[in-house]
Each structure stands twice: as C-alpha cells, then as structure tokens.
Scaffold this motif. Sequence first.
Motif, PDB file in Angstrom:
ATOM      1  N   ASN A  87      14.894 -57.862 -21.163  1.00 17.13           N
ATOM      2  CA  ASN A  87      15.527 -57.316 -20.050  1.00 17.13           C
ATOM      3  C   ASN A  87      15.199 -55.878 -19.847  1.00 17.13           C
ATOM      4  O   ASN A  87      14.912 -55.245 -18.838  1.00 17.13           O
ATOM      5  N   ILE A 109      16.322 -60.133 -14.401  1.00 17.76           N
ATOM      6  CA  ILE A 109      17.571 -59.398 -13.982  1.00 17.76           C
ATOM      7  C   ILE A 109      18.183 -60.334 -12.959  1.00 17.76           C
ATOM      8  O   ILE A 109      19.345 -60.670 -12.846  1.00 17.76           O
ATOM      9  N   ALA A 130      23.727 -55.091 -23.800  1.00 17.99           N
ATOM     10  CA  ALA A 130      22.264 -54.877 -23.276  1.00 17.99           C
ATOM     11  C   ALA A 130      21.883 -53.661 -24.208  1.00 17.99           C
ATOM     12  O   ALA A 130      22.866 -53.160 -24.865  1.00 17.99           O
ATOM     13  N   THR A 134      18.388 -50.606 -21.145  1.00 17.66           N
ATOM     14  CA  THR A 134      18.848 -51.662 -19.989  1.00 17.66           C
ATOM     15  C   THR A 134      20.091 -50.800 -19.372  1.00 17.66           C
ATOM     16  O   THR A 134      20.124 -50.502 -17.925  1.00 17.66           O
ATOM     17  N   TYR A 140      21.294 -53.737 -14.361  1.00 17.41           N
ATOM     18  CA  TYR A 140      22.277 -54.665 -14.038  1.00 17.41           C
ATOM     19  C   TYR A 140      23.486 -54.185 -13.096  1.00 17.41           C
ATOM     20  O   TYR A 140      23.766 -54.946 -12.007  1.00 17.41           O
ATOM     21  N   GLY A 200      22.626 -59.641 -21.591  1.00 21.36           N
ATOM     22  CA  GLY A 200      21.589 -58.969 -20.814  1.00 21.36           C
ATOM     23  C   GLY A 200      20.690 -58.236 -21.857  1.00 21.36           C
ATOM     24  O   GLY A 200      19.794 -57.398 -21.464  1.00 21.36           O
ATOM     25  N   SER A 225      20.972 -64.212 -20.311  1.00 22.21           N
ATOM     26  CA  SER A 225      19.761 -63.978 -19.481  1.00 22.21           C
ATOM     27  C   SER A 225      18.817 -65.128 -19.631  1.00 22.21           C
ATOM     28  O   SER A 225      17.783 -65.552 -19.137  1.00 22.21           O
TER      29      SER A 225
END
Lengths: 244, 244
Positions: A87, A109, A130, A134, A140, A200, A225
């Motif tokens: 990610n 994403i 995450a 990220t 996100y 994520g 994800s």
Amino acid sequence: MTTAHKVVGVLGGMGPDSTVDFFAKLVAATYAERDQDHLRIVIDNDPTVPDRTAAVEGRGPSPAPHLGAMARGLIAQGAEVLVMPCNGAHAFRSAVLDAAGDVPFLDLIETTVAATRARLPEVATVGLLATDGTLAARLYDDGYAGDGVRALPPTPADQALVMKAIYAVKRGRSDAQTAATVRAVAERLVLAGADAIVAGCTEIPLVLRDGEVVVDGRSVPVIASTDALVARTVAFATGAPPPG
Amino acid sequence: MTTAHKVVGVLGGMGPDSTVDFFAKLVAATYAERDQDHLRIVIDNDPTVPDRTAAVEGRGPSPAPHLGAMARGLIAQGAEVLVMPCNGAHAFRSAVLDAAGDVPFLDLIETTVAATRARLPEVATVGLLATDGTLAARLYDDGYAGDGVRALPPTPADQALVMKAIYAVKRGRSDAQTAATVRAVAERLVLAGADAIVAGCTEIPLVLRDGEVVVDGRSVPVIASTDALVARTVAFATGAPPPG
C-alpha cells in the motif's frame, strides 16, 4: 511462453512475507486442473526498495526510480498487467504508471476501495490499519473520498503499536502477542466509530483475519487489501467478470 | 538494485504450489531485521512449461527450449544464480546450463544428494518419492550412484498412487487422504529396505513432512529436495558457509 491469460507482473518484496502471501493466494484463487492452466506470474521480490514510510516522511530516499525500474524489468520479462502488493508504495505509483506505459496497472488502493463499496455499500467509516507512510500520504483518505467514506486512523499511541506489529511481520518475528495487539487496535477503532476495518497494509492480513474483530458480540468485517487485489488480478488476467 | 547478496532467479511454476512453498521457505530462511536485509528473488512462475513426465516418456514436447528462455529472462532481470525447484525438469537441465552461461545453476538433484550425505552418511538405500519422469530419467539413481547409495522406487501400483497424489497437489486438491496415501507408500518403502525417504518431487513436502514416516515405532528421516535447495540457495546467495 504463450497463454490465453494475461501474464501478471508483481512488484514485490515490500515486504517479502506479504509477497509470499499475495503469491500463495493468487495461485490458490486460480482454478487449475494441471500446471498449464495456472496463470504465469513473474515476480520481482526486491526487498532493497527504499523504505516507503521514511520517504513519505522526508527521512529517506524516494523509492520512485527503483519502482520504475522494477516495472520496466517485469514488462521486459513479459508482464501484461502489473500489480504492487504494498500500500505505502502507492504514494509513488506515478513512477510505476510512467514506466508501465500502455501496460495496465491494477491500483491496490482503488481496488480496496472498490471491494469495500461492493461488500459494504452502506459503510460510513472504515478503521484504517496502515503504515505511517500510507497515513501521511493520505492514500485511503483520498481513495474513499469519492464514496463519501471516512478513513479513521488509530490514535497516535495505537498507531505506534501498529507500526511495531508491521515491522515484526517484516522481520518474520510476529507472534500471538503481535496478533492480539493488532486485534485490540482494530477493536478500539470500532469503538471509535468504524463500521469496518481496512487492512491497508499487506503485512496486516498475516496477523489479522476477517472474522477476528468482534466488538460487543458482533463480528466486524475486515477488508484485506491483499485479498481485494488477488480477486481483481485473477478476474483481470483470466478475463473473468470482476468480483463483487 | 544493488545488494551485497546474489540475486536469486527461480525457474518456477512447475507446479505453482511448490514454487510458493520454495519461495516461502526461502524468505523464512533469510535472517532479516527489515525488508532491505532480505534476498532479492526474481521468479518466473510459468505453469505453461510442457509437462516433464510426458516429455521424458516421449508423449509430449520437450520443455527444454522453454526452460532455456526462462533462464535467459531471469538473467536479463538481474539473476546472479539460478535455481529450478522441480526435480523432473532436471532431466532437461542441460538447456538451463547452456542458457545460463557463466551464471551458476544450483542443481536440485546434486543438492539433495549432498544433503543426504551430510545428514545420513551411513545410509545405504533411500526410498524415492518422485514423478514417473524423474524415475524414468534415472535422475536420483545417477545422483546417488557416486555415493554408493541405492535409490529404491515404489512398486508400480504404489507409484501410480504417488503420481495421483502429486497431480492432486498440482491442482490444489490435496487433502488428508492424499497425505495418508503418500505416507503409506513411504512406509512400504521402508519395509522394502529404505533407510530414509527422499521427497524427490517438490510437491511431496506439501503432503509429507519430516517426522511423519514412522515404522515399527521408529521415525524414519524424510529428506525434502525443496528444503535442501532452500538451504543451499541461502548459503550461496548470502555467502554463508554451506549447511551440513
């Protein structure tokens, strides 16, 4: 080297365990009566890509040139579609897109956001597990904005626990305590208003699985994800209708 | 893309599950405090390589040109050492060696024989679990001959069960019954005189693990070709002393 299916190129190694996880799930998701029915998958598992969080935070070199070179190498190997199961690296996705040219790149994403929409159309707030990178790059926040979904990060103290857990997985040193810590952070995100949890970061599914987040006797969905990208990759590479 | 370690190139996809297994064990065997300490591994998981057993038996096309092309592609990707975690494909290893040129190729058969010698210097007879192609090409008969070790194949009826089990793994359809069948064949090899079992097909370790073969209350060693190649690959790529 010809196949009816598209050859999948994987920008991997970020980290290696999550690339193994993605590859294993991709193989398992491919129906096959014999070797020759499986997808051809070319992987560059390159753990020397500079740290994404450090780069986003301005503490380290950008991984962008490295990611561009990986994309070109995979295309030279025959890749007809590219994926990057990390990610945080998507903060530098423009380098991959530039290098990919006409070769499609399945954005992790966007894929995770679409999987959330398909599975949970009524969701208002997702709790986000995450990396610092990220979060800082707002990948996100921006990804969910179009759907009017709020991406809720952990508290700073909890985020420190998440980062510690992610690096334990990267070192191959995760254990039951690591998993319990991540689950507890996820549960606190639910108490803070999250209707679902988004894994994520591709290390997170190695320590937190769907069905494991339970608050007040209610199981809260975990959108991984990794799994979303596996499903989209198989659909795209085999020409099957997309999942969801 | 520079690293102190050698870049490992994997001729994979034969079959995909065993490539996943090899990759997972290779990552797990690499000590790493962070992503950047892991090995760079480039994988061509190409399940379209023609069936090795069919080629050895003269029923299908030779995989040799395909294997040579894979080797060249991996070297173009940066591979500095090549491995091929498929025993049967070693009947066509001359194509890989020709394509590899000066790039070292770590031979799976030789590596398994060396691992046997290191772990069990007194062994006289190994029971061989392998594909029909590996048996017909006499890869292990020739490999063990220098050490004066006899490679004992299953009876024809048992070999048919082994092939059925291997193809169940390749289809992702192995189950407890598959594992029980392979274990029973291994135990009959011990009763027929084997001092140890060699998993001479990279699908076998997915259904038979060391410690699972027990005859008359005695645990009989299982030498997995996959594990032997993982250990040698890590030692070679990191410059560590070889195992054993």
